[in-house]
Motif scaffolding. Sequence first.
Motif, PDB file in Angstrom:
ATOM      1  N   GLU A 183       0.835  -1.206   0.000  1.00  0.00           N
ATOM      2  CA  GLU A 183       0.000   0.000   0.000  1.00  0.00           C
ATOM      3  C   GLU A 183       0.869   1.255   0.000  1.00  0.00           C
ATOM      4  N   ASP A 184       1.974   1.222   0.752  1.00  0.00           N
ATOM      5  CA  ASP A 184       2.889   2.370   0.781  1.00  0.00           C
ATOM      6  C   ASP A 184       3.478   2.658  -0.598  1.00  0.00           C
ATOM      7  N   GLY A 187      -0.413   2.834  -3.173  1.00  0.00           N
ATOM      8  CA  GLY A 187      -1.567   3.646  -2.819  1.00  0.00           C
ATOM      9  C   GLY A 187      -2.867   2.956  -3.213  1.00  0.00           C
ATOM     10  N   LYS A 412       0.283   5.713   3.005  1.00  0.00           N
ATOM     11  CA  LYS A 412      -0.790   5.818   2.010  1.00  0.00           C
ATOM     12  C   LYS A 412      -2.049   5.073   2.457  1.00  0.00           C
TER      13      LYS A 412
END
Length: 424
Positions: A183-184, A187, A412
Amino acid sequence: MNTSHSFDGQFEFKGRAKTWSLIMILVGVVGLLAGFLTGNGERTFADLLLNGYYISCVCICGIFFCAVQYVAQAGWSTAVLRVPQAFAKVLPYAGLILLAIIVAGLFLTHQGPNEEGKITELPYLYKLWALKGVTLKGNENYDAIITAKSGYLNKTFFLTRLVIYLGSYALIGRMLVKYSQNEDELGGMFNYNKSFKMSVLFLLIFGFTVPLFAFDTIMSLEAHWFSTMFGWYNFAALWVSGLSVITLSLILLRKAGYMQWVTDDHLHNLGQLMFGFSVFWTYLWFAQFLLTWYANIPEEAAYFYRRWEPQFKPWFWLNIVINFLAPLLTLMSRDSKRKVAVLQVACVILICGHWLDYWQMIMPGTIGVSGGTEWYNILSPIDIAVFVGFAGLFVLMFGTALSRFKSLIPKKHPLLEESLHHHI
């Protein structure tokens, strides 16, 4: 509110923290050597089980914390998720250590008295049901109660269950960490949605297996006894002790200059959870004790009878004082949960208090009253040294795991802004 923090800095595990963790490990090694070389092998194995179980429970709590936040779609906790995620990364190692202790305790033996007082070859751990010949009629170790439970309490099935419990927890914890790191990089909602689904799966598995994990690892040490409340009592201890370690870690990291976005409001929430679930733990402690006392059924009362021996009774009552009265008096008011110094002391008290709680669960059924003639020397320096050693080992593994995150916040995460502006 100012939220202009840099989220790109990594945690560096070095200096005094790393040095002290290594010193603590050395203290633990000395304690283990002293235990084995002075003929206290049974106590030393009991200490290994106690502390291996404790750090595994703390790591499992980290995964449970993350899963609860995802399923509840909670925003406030986003800023603190890296700490429990680091616990999740430690679980595979903690679980392997616990399994190694249990396997060694099951298969290594020593001379000692069985339940009838006859000297025989005993395993260091689980000596009631893992004893050779315990299910063979005519054998001097034969036990009809254990024979009736042998379909469940046998070495192969026992170890298989433990591997399934710890393996499933560790695998799902690893997936949650992986999705958060992805996710980082990417996003969007894709990895968040996967984390949500994996968290639902974890809570489903965890809800059914955590009582069994406690039954197998701890309750089966005294296999003649049983309590349907024991699993949930252990869950409450796991949750409170894990929350205390999470909160203490955040306080110390903030003091060291990291995670400055963690505010008194976040710590307040954690203090509320610690306080509330300390009361829940007390409810289960009292209910289990009261119902057993009231019913006075011999196979149930034997558990508490052991803990009312003169050597254990003061520790039995100190357990409830530390784990109920201490958080009640220190964390009840709003102001106390917002004073970092008070919250830090409460964390230390609860971490030590639940170690004593696990000690109370394990020692009377393993070493019995042979460990000392007075209440103040039944708690051995070996117990303390091994606890210090495992604490140092946990700090080393946790610090190393945390240092491998590229960012100390899920930068994110879709609910990050809510967490950064959290106020109560």
